[in-house]
Every structure is written in structure tokens, then in C-alpha cells.
Design an enzyme around this catalytic site. Structure first.
Site, PDB file in Angstrom:
ATOM      1  N   GLU A 182       0.717  10.659  -6.006  1.00 23.69           N
ATOM      2  CA  GLU A 182       1.589  10.041  -6.987  1.00 23.69           C
ATOM      3  C   GLU A 182       2.280  11.098  -7.853  1.00 23.69           C
ATOM      4  OE1 GLU A 182       0.184   6.183  -9.207  1.00 23.69           O
ATOM      5  OE2 GLU A 182       0.329   7.888 -10.538  1.00 23.69           O
TER       6      GLU A 182
ATOM      7  N   ASN B 157       4.767   8.514  26.776  1.00 23.93           N
ATOM      8  CA  ASN B 157       5.215   8.950  28.083  1.00 23.93           C
ATOM      9  C   ASN B 157       6.702   9.215  28.077  1.00 23.93           C
ATOM     10  OD1 ASN B 157       2.999   9.198  29.661  1.00 23.93           O
ATOM     11  ND2 ASN B 157       2.950   7.047  30.257  1.00 23.93           N
TER      12      ASN B 157
ATOM     13  N   HIS C  12       1.226   3.754  -6.285  1.00 23.68           N
ATOM     14  CA  HIS C  12       0.663   3.403  -7.577  1.00 23.68           C
ATOM     15  C   HIS C  12      -0.234   2.173  -7.474  1.00 23.68           C
ATOM     16  CE1 HIS C  12       0.510   3.731 -11.874  1.00 23.68           C
ATOM     17  NE2 HIS C  12       0.686   2.427 -11.972  1.00 23.68           N
TER      18      HIS C  12
END
Lengths: 698, 175
Positions: free
Chosen positions: A69, A413, A47
Site C-alpha cells: 500500500e 503451448n 487497502h
């Protein structure tokens, strides 16, 4: 009165980035059991971003965030169950918002397919939700359910002619009349808006898209527009309820004057169903495009207060000293000395406090890893748990910014090569879920960051065979474990059986090592085959200040980092050995230390060119000891590191420069760089200075 | 000559200044300097300051015309001897030897480098039209350093490209 809003944009951007980070980390925690506070905090962050973006007129951000939202709002109200797919969509949305924010920061237009795709996906999700909520959560939302049963969604395109307002009609009144019929959403389209200079104040340039949820008939709607029928084009369509998106309702005031806002959002889903895939590459590409950062740091008030106190003390000391200097007599020399001592104390404390301002908890760097591991786990199909500890360990901001990428590499990795797939793990008697641990702690003047996995570990023999195959070593060589692991960091070295898009191309580990070394750090590998491996990254706490030993070579002063020095000694001539073609070795207890004359390396003239009576500073880098031959040892002091690359460029064997007490510039030696330089020169000329102890010399 | 007449000859304050620097003239202003017997010019807006010669700190293994670095109010500034760089004249370090410090900003990054020249001479006004193309052959100076030639009286001044001078990668290439 007008305020120049643009000055607040950097703050907005920073806050947005913080908000996005918060959203991301909270989203990862989000599941069925989460309390409402988690989702509330995500909602609040979204918001604020939406609000800020609206204020500054970043409409694409506003529109996009609005969709996010809306979805979050449904979750918050319990209208929608939190499921993993929705969280994925939201995570992708966070990525998109980040792309947009970065685009604003770099002042480029953000044209990424991903954003369009994600917003379509969001809309689809929202559309499904309305159906779902109508059926499943019917009990909770009687009201919506009821209206949905009877209500139709009318989509109205209202394209008035330019002279509409001159005929005495006001679109606002029309819309008011429409809103009496049901729930009305209004989208103004500003596409035809001419530039300000071409604009006629009495003409209407806007068109509207209206969405009316009402049980009225088409006739009812037409009736509203009856008076303007001849002055406009009207398209009325009935749409399925599901497509309703609660967009912002624009206040329709004076038309021509206000709208620089483009609140139109085409809500027509694209024909082909595009599946969405996380494109990590794209986001990386944007990241590298970024300009040099001029970021800011948030500092606790207590730290600032501490600084002010210290400055106060400094001012007092200064006034005492200047008073003393006004009429100085030899009898006051005692007070002068004590005053100077106080000044020294003050500056030291001040320096430490200022350095502390730059220190941030390493959680800033660690924050991105839950998401990374989440994505990697999805991509590789392995179950991976990430454990983070020591995230409060403080680290210099510059170091932090630069350590991020190497750490990402190490974690990737670990996820890709380290952790085995679930069935192999179970067969090996390990839990199916792999664990990657990130840890940070202080050790001496350094910070140590550990990336640890409980996977397969490094297979020493495979690396050895690979290195032989690549001609890095000879098959007859006898190497210690750590020497073998060091081979991992050679360029182009990869032991991954197959190349995946996550890792395995063999570029990377050498870059990781180089990045860490350029920060003045080092990396260490420990591994037990079958049990897992640990990568330890040692880094200096700060890049700005260094404890150095000043040495003299010819007319030049150089600084050797104190941390690299093993010992300094006067050469005893019977401990010197000349071997393999005029290579000078010095016997230091059990070790043979190659002697490296700085004057020769840097092509200077020096007073002391003979090794027999020279001063030797024995330094160590990458496990290699070297004796640097100098003319004289001067003071030890803390020096402020200045980059040579700002106005010049990196110089081999030099890590930076500093300004000494007398205002002159002195170079700071980079020990690993000097060894590399000596190797290079040794290869170019006859190898007279130093030889590589690995490979060539064995 | 009485004092009244003398007073007439003394210009009113401000008049002289206008005459000397001539703000009214169109076009750019250039700082001219001397290398051996040749005149050179750079855009005056890039000139940060003019310093007297001081011995710099040597940069190891740098090309011979990179003399080293100096401390300019806390900034580390590399020093390049233009006479060595372009092989013009003898690199002597006398009392008149000066360092022109140029700053050039590009892509939000500025770079500051000092250049050793034999002497600074004048400020020159020139229109774009006054700048003539240099012949594309001859001379020891690589041609991308030359922006053009300006005629000043009987002399010809070589206008140097600050951008080329500030491109450090160029200074790495061994001459």
C-alpha cells in the site's frame, strides 16, 4: 458484547481473492499513461485487504499489504513514477498475498521464501523511492525534502524490565514526549508475552522498537528516558534516512491487556542480495494442496427475483392441483391435465432459472491469462499480445473451475511452441509481436472456447515422423490431418525440439484431452503450417443436467446422452457383415459401423443376443461411430447427473448415474469410455467385439 | 393379585429405557449383526441407517460382491454384500436380509456405503479394554478389516474396522 468474527472469515477470503484479481488485472494495464483511476482502484483493493486482514488478526497479511500500500500510495500521489520494475514487484507481491490468503483458507501456516524475499524487495524499492523522490520530485514535495535534509532517523530499542509500570512510569508518556521531538513510529514486540494464564496483570512484558525522525541529538532522546534508565535496556542507533518505513503507528494504550497483534516487522534487510524469481511452481503446489472447495456464487438480484416469481407460480399450481384432488370426479379430468401441464411448465422454467444461477461469464476463467501471457512473454523473451473476446459468454461454474488448467496448458503451448521468436517472425514476413487469441462463444447447446495463435503452426510431417518413431503408427499409414493432430494428445508425445520449463515434456496434452473429455467435451485442432494453429474446446454448458435417451438392456435401464446419438435403427440382417474374425460390422450408408453389444460389454443377461433383429443406437465419439445393441428404446428425458465417485468411484464406460421417476437408479453411458472399454476387453480376450480403427486395423 | 400390586411391577416411564440402553456405561456402543452363524460389530456412530434389501442397479464390470447402487433419498449409495466379500455363508436375499448403511468421514469427505448382512442383532457396550486382539492367522477375512474381538457371554463378536470397510479401493481388488 462479542461477535464471533470467524464466521466472516470466508467472506473476507473471497473478497480478498476478488481484490487480488482486480489488482492483478489493473496492474497489467498500468503504465505511464494510465489515469489515476487505475492506480486508485489497485490501492483501494489493497487497502480493503489490509483492513480486513487487520480485523481478523491476520497480521502477516496486514504487514505485507501495508508495504504494498505504501508503494502504491507513492505512485498515487505522483511522488513516484510508474516504471515496469515497480509493477513487477507489485505483481510478485500480489502472488505473495495470494499465497498468504490461500494459506489462511487452508488453515496452514504459510512459510514461503518468496514472501520474505518479496517483502525485502518491497522495502528496498520503498527505500530507493525516498532518495529518488528527494532528488527528482523535489519540487512537488518541498516539505518532505526539507525535513529530510536535516532530519536523522533514530532507531531506538526500548526493552523495559517487567516491573517498569510498578515504578509509576508509563511508556505511553515516554513515547508522547518522544513524539514531541519529531515524527515517531512505534512498533511493539510481543515475543516475550506469556500465555494468558501465566500473565501477571501488573507486569509489563512488551518491548518496543521506535523510529524517530528528528533533528534532535542522542542526548535529547536519552533525556526522555532518564527516569527509567535503571529499569530498562536502551539501544539508540542512528540509521540512514532511506530505511524508514512508515509502518503502522501503534496506539500505545494499556500494554498487557491489548496486544494480541504482533505488529513487529523486522525491517533488517538480509545480508545477501537475493534476486527474486517468479516461482510459478510454488504457487501451483499450493493450489493443488487446496481442500475441496465449498465456494459461493454471487448472484444478481434480478435472477433471484425471477426465481421467487417462479416459485410463486409453482405454489399456485400446486394449490390448484391439491384442491382438484380433494374431490375429484371424472368430469374434472380436463382441468387435471391442464394443471399438470402447467406444473410441467413451471418446473421446467424453475429448473432453467436455477441452472442460470450457476452460470458465470467466462471472464472469470479468462482473467488469469493476461498475467500468464505477461509472465510467459518475459520468460521466453518473445513479444506476445493477448486478445480476449467473448468473455461475457456464460458457463456453468463447475465447468469453469475445471477448464482453467487445460486452457492454461493450451496458452502455454501456444506461447512456447506456437509463437516464434521475433527474428524468425520478421523473416517470415509477420509482425514481430505474436498474437494469442482467446475466444468463447455459444454453439448449439455447447460452448466453444478457442485458443488461437499466429505462430508457426503444426508441422504435420514432424508429428508423423515422431509418431512413427514412437511406434504409435506405421510409416505406411495414410492419415487425415485431424488424425495426425490427434496424435498430439497421445501420452508422452512432444514435438518440441528442446524441453523448456514451460512446456515440451509431452505430459500435458494428454491430460488436457482427458480433462476435457471428463467434462463431456471434446477438443479439435486446426492448423496451417506457417500461419498458426487453433485449438477449439467444445464443452457442454452444464454438467448437472443432460438430455438422455433411455434404453433397456436385460433388466437394466441405461441412459445414452442425446448429443452422442447419430440415429437409432432396426437392424436389417443383410446389412450385417462379419469380418476379420467375428467382428460384426453394420453397413450404414457408406460407413461400416462396428456393433457393440452392451450386454456383452457389461456382462449382463439380455433378451436380445442376436444381432440380426436387434435395435441399434448409432452413437459417435471422437469421430468414431459405434452401434450400441439394445433391447428396447424407452423415453427421452432430461436427467440430473449424479456422480458415482462420491461414494464409490469412477466406472469404465459409465459417466454417472441418475434417479428415474420411479426412484430407481440408472447408469448414464459414457460413449468414449465404452469404446475404450471395448478395446481393453478386445485386447484381453480374442478381439471379438471391436477393433481399433487406427493402427491395428489399417 | 390385585391391581395395586400389578401397578408396582410396571416400571415408571424412563426407568426401563435407562435399563435397556444404559447410558451410564462407559465406552463405545457397537451395532452387532450376523453373517451366517458369526457375530460381527461396527461402531454405532457410523451407522447411517438400516434398510431392508431391495434390488440395486448393477454397476457394470464391478467385483461380484459389489451388488450395485441404490437411491437413498437422492444419494447414490453402493451396496456391498459382506457375505460375498468375506466368503462367509450363503448370499441369500430373504425377508430378514438387511443393508446397514455406514457413513465415515475423513478429511472433510464423507463416504456412504451399504453393506448386506444376514440380520442385525443388538447394541453392545464395550470398553476399549474389552476389545482383545485377534489372532493374526486363519479365517477368510483379511486381517486389516478386524479391529479386535469382544467377548459377549459365551460368544465372540468380531469388531470390524469401519475405515477399512469404507476404503473403496479395497473393494476393487478382486478377491
Amino acid at each position: 458484547m462479542s461477535i464471533d468474527l470467524s464466521q466472516f472469515i470466508p467472506t473476507f477470503l473471497e473478497e480478498s481473492v476478488e481484490g487480488l484479481e482486480l489488482m492483478e488485472s489493473s496492474l497489467l494495464e498500468l503504465d505511464q499513461e494510465s489515469d489515476s483511476e487505475t492506480i486508485n482502484s489497485i490501492f483501494r483493493a489493497a487497502h480493503s485487504i489490509k483492513g480486513g486482514a487487520g480485523t481478523f488478526g491476520f497480521n502477516d497479511v496486514t504487514e505485507f499489504t501495508h508495504l504494498v500500500e505504501t508503494l502504491l500510495d507513492e505512485m498515487r500521489d505522483g511522488r513516484r513514477k510508474i516504471d515496469q520494475d515497480d509493477v513487477e514487484v507489485l505483481l510478485d507481491s500480489v502472488d505473495c498475498m495470494r499465497l498468504m490468503i490461500e494459506a489462511i483458507r487452508d488453515e496452514v501456516t504459510c512459510e514461503d521464501d518468496k514472501i520474505a524475499q518479496t517483502s525485502i524487495l518491497l522495502e528496498k524499492t520503498l527505500a530507493i523511492s525516498s532518495h529518488d523522490s528527494n532528488k527528482s520530485v523535489a519540487a512537488d514535495s518541498d516539505k518532505i525534502d526539507e525535513s529530510a535534509r536535516t532530519a536523522l532517523c533514530w532507531q531506538i530499542r526500548f526493552i523495559p524490565q517487567h516491573h517498569l509500570v510498578q515504578t509509576g512510569n508509563d511508556p505511553l508518556l515516554l513515547f508522547n514526549a518522544l513524539s514531541d521531538l519529531g515524527e515517531l513510529s512505534v512498533f511493539a514486540k510481543t515475543d516475550d508475552l506469556p500465555s494468558l494464564s501465566d500473565m501477571d496483570a501488573e507486569e509489563l512484558y512488551l518491548t518496543w522498537k521506535l523510529e524517530l525522525i528528528s533533528d534532535c541529538s542522542e542526548e535529547d532522546i536519552k533525556e526522555v528516558f532518564e527516569w527509567v534508565e535503571d529499569e530498562c535496556e536502551l539501544i539508540i542507533e542512528q540509521k540512514p534516512q532511506g530505511m524508514v518505513v512508515n509502518e503502522n503507528v501503534v496506539n500505545v494504550n494499556e500494554e498487557e491487556e491489548l496486544p494480541s497483534d504482533k505488529l513487529s516487522n523486522e525491517i533488517i534487510p538480509s545480508s545477501g542480495e537475493k534476486t527474486l524469481e517468479t516461482k510459478t511452481n510454488d504457487s501451483e503446489k499450493v493450489a493443488t494442496k487446496a481442500k475441496p472447495e465449498v465456494g459461493s456464487i454471487r448472484v444478481g438480484v434480478d435472477k433471484v427475483d425471477g426465481l421467487i416469481n417462479l416459485v410463486g407460480e409453482l405454489v399456485i399450481t400446486q394449490s390448484m392441483l391439491s384442491e382438484l384432488g380433494n374431490d375429484f370426479e371424472m368430469s374434472k379430468v380436463e382441468r387435471l391435465v391442464s394443471g399438470l401441464e402447467q406444473l410441467l411448465q413451471n418446473t421446467k422454467e424453475l429448473q432453467e432459472s436455477v441452472m442460470r444461477i450457476r452460470m458465470l461469464p467466462i471472464s472469470f476463467a479468462f482473467n488469469r491469462f493476461p498475467r500468464l501471457v505477461h509472465d510467459l512473454s518475459k520468460k521466453t523473451g518473445k513479444e506476445i499480445e493477448l486478445i480476449i473476446s467473448g468473455e461475457q459468454t456464460e458457463l456453468d461454474k463447475t465447468v469453469m473451475e475445471q477448464i482453467g488448467d487445460p486452457l492454461v496448458h493450451l496458452v502455454r503451448n501456444a506461447a512456447d511452441h506456437g509463437i516464434e521468436s521475433a527474428d524468425i517472425r520478421i523473416a517470415a514476413g509477420k509482425p514481430a509481436k505474436g498474437t494469442i487469441t482467446l475466444d468463447a462463444y455459444h454453439q448449439g447447446g455447447n460452448i466453444v472456447i478457442e485458443v488461437c495463435d499466429d505462430g508457426a503452426g503444426i508441422n504435420r510431417d514432424v508429428i508423423f515422423a515422431k509418431a512413427v518413431e514412437k511406434n504409435l503408427i506405421d510409416a505406411k499409414d495414410v492419415l487425415s490431418d485431424s488424425q495426425v493432430y490427434d496424435l498430439l494428445f497421445e501420452a508422452g508425445f512432444s514435438t518440441a525440439a528442446e524441453i523448456t520449463d514451460i512446456s515440451g515434456r509431452g505430459v500435458g496434452m494428454d491430460v488436457v484431452k482427458r480433462n476435457i473429455q471428463s467434462l463431456g467435451g471434446r477438443i479439435q485442432v486446426e492448423s496451417v503450417h506457417g500461419k498458426g494453429s487453433t485449438f477449439k474446446v467444445h464443452l457442454p454448458l452444464t454438467l448437472a443436467i443432460l438430455d438422455g435417451q433411455l434404453v433397456k438392456v436385460g433388466s437394466e435401464t441405461y441412459i445414452i446422452p442425446l448429443i452422442a446419438i447419430v440415429e437409432s435403427l432396426q437392424v436389417e440382417s443383410d446389412l450385417i457383415n462379419r469380418v476379420s474374425g467375428d467382428m460384426v460390422l453394420y453397413r450404414l450408408r457408406e460407413d461400416n459401423v462396428p456393433v457393440l453389444p452392451i450386454y456383452q460389454l457389461f456382462e449382463l443377461s439380455a433378451e436380445c443376443k442376436e444381432v440380426d433383429n436387434a435395435l441399434l443406437v448409432v452413437v459417435e465419439a471422437d469421430g468414431q461411430k459405434v452401434g450400441l445393441m439394445v433391447d428396447d428404446l424407452l423415453a427421452q428425458q432430461q436427467v440430473v447427473i449424479k456422480s458415482l465417485a462420491d461414494n464409490y468411484q469412477q466406472v469404465d464406460g459409465i459417466s454417472g448415474a441418475t434417479i428415474l421417476g420411479d426412484g430407481s437408479v440408472a447408469m448414464i453411458l459414457d460413449i468414449p469410455g465404452m469404446i475404450a472399454l471395448a478395446k481393453k476387453i478386445g485386447k484381453e480376450n480374442s478381439p471379438s467385439i471391436i477393433q481399433d480403427s487406427i493402427g491395428e486395423n489399417a | 393379585m390385585n391391581i395395586q400390586e400389578l401397578a408396582k411391577d410396571i416400571p415408571v416411564e424412563g426407568e426401563q429405557a435407562l435399563e435397556g440402553i444404559d447410558f451410564i456405561t462407559n465406552g463405545e456402543q457397537y451395532l452387532t449383526f450376523v453373517l451366517a452363524k458369526e457375530q460381527y460389530a461396527v461402531n454405532i456412530l457410523c451407522v447411517e441407517e438400516i434398510r431392508s434389501w431391495e434390488n440395486p442397479t448393477i454397476i457394470p464390470n464391478a467385483p461380484h460382491y459389489v451388488k450395485g447402487v441404490i437411491n437413498m433419498r437422492g444419494i447414490i449409495v453402493p451396496i456391498i454384500d459382506l457375505r460375498l466379500k468375506f466368503t462367509i455363508g450363503k448370499p441369500q436375499y430373504l425377508e430378514t436380509t438387511v443393508v446397514i448403511v455406514l457413513t465415515y468421514e475423513q478429511d472433510n469427505k464423507s463416504r456412504t456405503i451399504g453393506f448386506v448382512v444376514d440380520a442385525v442383532s443388538d447394541v453392545l457396550n464395550a470398553d476399549q479394554g474389552d476389545i482383545k486382539k485377534a489372532p493374526s492367522f486363519g479365517g477368510t477375512m483379511p486381517h486389516h478389516y478386524v479391529e479386535g474381538l469382544i467377548n459377549v457371554g459365551d460368544n465372540v463378536v468380531t469388531l470390524l474396522s469401519v475405515l477399512a470397510l469404507q476404503t473403496i479401493e479395497e473393494h476393487q481388488r478382486h478377491a
